[in-house]
Scaffold this motif. Sequence first.
Motif, PDB file in Angstrom:
ATOM      1  N   MET A  57       0.849  -1.184   0.000  1.00  0.00           N
ATOM      2  CA  MET A  57       0.000   0.000   0.000  1.00  0.00           C
ATOM      3  C   MET A  57       0.886   1.237   0.000  1.00  0.00           C
ATOM      4  O   MET A  57       1.776   1.393   0.819  1.00  0.00           O
ATOM      5  CB  MET A  57      -0.897  -0.031   1.235  1.00  0.00           C
ATOM      6  N   THR A  58       0.638   2.143  -0.949  1.00  0.00           N
ATOM      7  CA  THR A  58       1.415   3.381  -1.000  1.00  0.00           C
ATOM      8  C   THR A  58       0.670   4.477  -0.270  1.00  0.00           C
ATOM      9  O   THR A  58      -0.555   4.475  -0.186  1.00  0.00           O
ATOM     10  CB  THR A  58       1.664   3.814  -2.455  1.00  0.00           C
ATOM     11  N   THR A  59       1.420   5.416   0.256  1.00  0.00           N
ATOM     12  CA  THR A  59       0.808   6.560   0.929  1.00  0.00           C
ATOM     13  C   THR A  59       1.144   7.822   0.167  1.00  0.00           C
ATOM     14  O   THR A  59       2.181   7.904  -0.498  1.00  0.00           O
ATOM     15  CB  THR A  59       1.317   6.691   2.379  1.00  0.00           C
ATOM     16  N   MET A  60       0.260   8.795   0.247  1.00  0.00           N
ATOM     17  CA  MET A  60       0.472  10.074  -0.421  1.00  0.00           C
ATOM     18  C   MET A  60       1.448  10.918   0.395  1.00  0.00           C
ATOM     19  O   MET A  60       1.370  10.924   1.615  1.00  0.00           O
ATOM     20  CB  MET A  60      -0.854  10.832  -0.551  1.00  0.00           C
ATOM     21  N   PRO A  61       2.335  11.655  -0.260  1.00  0.00           N
ATOM     22  CA  PRO A  61       3.199  12.563   0.489  1.00  0.00           C
ATOM     23  C   PRO A  61       2.368  13.690   1.090  1.00  0.00           C
ATOM     24  O   PRO A  61       1.291  14.009   0.597  1.00  0.00           O
ATOM     25  CB  PRO A  61       4.175  13.085  -0.564  1.00  0.00           C
ATOM     26  N   THR A  62       2.879  14.277   2.152  1.00  0.00           N
ATOM     27  CA  THR A  62       2.142  15.365   2.793  1.00  0.00           C
ATOM     28  C   THR A  62       2.491  16.720   2.193  1.00  0.00           C
ATOM     29  O   THR A  62       1.866  17.704   2.507  1.00  0.00           O
ATOM     30  CB  THR A  62       2.413  15.390   4.304  1.00  0.00           C
ATOM     31  N   PHE A  63       3.493  16.760   1.323  1.00  0.00           N
ATOM     32  CA  PHE A  63       3.909  18.016   0.697  1.00  0.00           C
ATOM     33  C   PHE A  63       4.104  17.773  -0.791  1.00  0.00           C
ATOM     34  O   PHE A  63       4.725  16.789  -1.183  1.00  0.00           O
ATOM     35  CB  PHE A  63       5.219  18.517   1.322  1.00  0.00           C
ATOM     36  N   PHE A  64       3.581  18.663  -1.612  1.00  0.00           N
ATOM     37  CA  PHE A  64       3.742  18.564  -3.053  1.00  0.00           C
ATOM     38  C   PHE A  64       4.541  19.760  -3.540  1.00  0.00           C
ATOM     39  O   PHE A  64       4.153  20.905  -3.288  1.00  0.00           O
ATOM     40  CB  PHE A  64       2.375  18.544  -3.752  1.00  0.00           C
ATOM     41  N   ASP A  65       5.635  19.518  -4.242  1.00  0.00           N
ATOM     42  CA  ASP A  65       6.415  20.630  -4.780  1.00  0.00           C
ATOM     43  C   ASP A  65       5.750  21.157  -6.056  1.00  0.00           C
ATOM     44  O   ASP A  65       4.805  20.564  -6.586  1.00  0.00           O
ATOM     45  CB  ASP A  65       7.873  20.231  -5.017  1.00  0.00           C
ATOM     46  N   ALA A  66       6.242  22.281  -6.550  1.00  0.00           N
ATOM     47  CA  ALA A  66       5.627  22.933  -7.713  1.00  0.00           C
ATOM     48  C   ALA A  66       5.616  22.025  -8.933  1.00  0.00           C
ATOM     49  O   ALA A  66       4.625  21.979  -9.670  1.00  0.00           O
ATOM     50  CB  ALA A  66       6.352  24.238  -8.020  1.00  0.00           C
ATOM     51  N   ALA A  67       6.689  21.279  -9.164  1.00  0.00           N
ATOM     52  CA  ALA A  67       6.755  20.397 -10.333  1.00  0.00           C
ATOM     53  C   ALA A  67       5.688  19.304 -10.265  1.00  0.00           C
ATOM     54  O   ALA A  67       5.057  18.985 -11.275  1.00  0.00           O
ATOM     55  CB  ALA A  67       8.146  19.781 -10.449  1.00  0.00           C
ATOM     56  N   THR A  68       5.474  18.754  -9.079  1.00  0.00           N
ATOM     57  CA  THR A  68       4.450  17.712  -8.914  1.00  0.00           C
ATOM     58  C   THR A  68       3.065  18.279  -9.158  1.00  0.00           C
ATOM     59  O   THR A  68       2.241  17.661  -9.836  1.00  0.00           O
ATOM     60  CB  THR A  68       4.538  17.091  -7.506  1.00  0.00           C
ATOM     61  N   ILE A  69       2.802  19.448  -8.616  1.00  0.00           N
ATOM     62  CA  ILE A  69       1.487  20.080  -8.805  1.00  0.00           C
ATOM     63  C   ILE A  69       1.237  20.352 -10.276  1.00  0.00           C
ATOM     64  O   ILE A  69       0.171  20.036 -10.805  1.00  0.00           O
ATOM     65  CB  ILE A  69       1.389  21.363  -7.964  1.00  0.00           C
ATOM     66  N   GLU A  70       2.215  20.912 -10.966  1.00  0.00           N
ATOM     67  CA  GLU A  70       2.046  21.208 -12.390  1.00  0.00           C
ATOM     68  C   GLU A  70       1.836  19.939 -13.202  1.00  0.00           C
ATOM     69  O   GLU A  70       1.075  19.924 -14.167  1.00  0.00           O
ATOM     70  CB  GLU A  70       3.253  21.978 -12.912  1.00  0.00           C
ATOM     71  N   ARG A  71       2.497  18.851 -12.823  1.00  0.00           N
ATOM     72  CA  ARG A  71       2.376  17.583 -13.543  1.00  0.00           C
ATOM     73  C   ARG A  71       1.030  16.904 -13.276  1.00  0.00           C
ATOM     74  O   ARG A  71       0.424  16.334 -14.173  1.00  0.00           O
ATOM     75  CB  ARG A  71       3.529  16.663 -13.135  1.00  0.00           C
ATOM     76  N   GLU A  72       0.535  16.972 -12.048  1.00  0.00           N
ATOM     77  CA  GLU A  72      -0.648  16.207 -11.649  1.00  0.00           C
ATOM     78  C   GLU A  72      -1.979  16.936 -11.826  1.00  0.00           C
ATOM     79  O   GLU A  72      -3.008  16.303 -11.984  1.00  0.00           O
ATOM     80  CB  GLU A  72      -0.516  15.755 -10.193  1.00  0.00           C
ATOM     81  N   LEU A  73      -1.976  18.264 -11.760  1.00  0.00           N
ATOM     82  CA  LEU A  73      -3.228  19.017 -11.868  1.00  0.00           C
ATOM     83  C   LEU A  73      -3.430  19.533 -13.285  1.00  0.00           C
ATOM     84  O   LEU A  73      -2.481  19.926 -13.945  1.00  0.00           O
ATOM     85  CB  LEU A  73      -3.230  20.209 -10.904  1.00  0.00           C
TER      86      LEU A  73
END
Length: 69
Positions: A1-17
């Motif tokens: 089972m994977t868990t979500m990180p508690t912090f998202f950097d700008a690159a992750t946000i731009e990639r995922e949203l």
Amino acid sequence: MTTMPTFFDAATIERELDYPGCIAAVRVAMAELSDAAVPQPLRQIAELSPGQMLAVMPGRLGGAAGFGA
């Protein structure tokens, strides 16, 4: 089972949203809030240092859709 990180950097946000997904999520959230289907938690503002503030605006969608701040 994977868990979500508690912090998202700008690159992750731009990639995922994406704008269509965000617009759809906000549309659902605003409709549920307008229909009083979900409560609006209180917003909190804390002064970190003179001139620097941290504002937290929590919210949630009904069902298992989630919670965010």
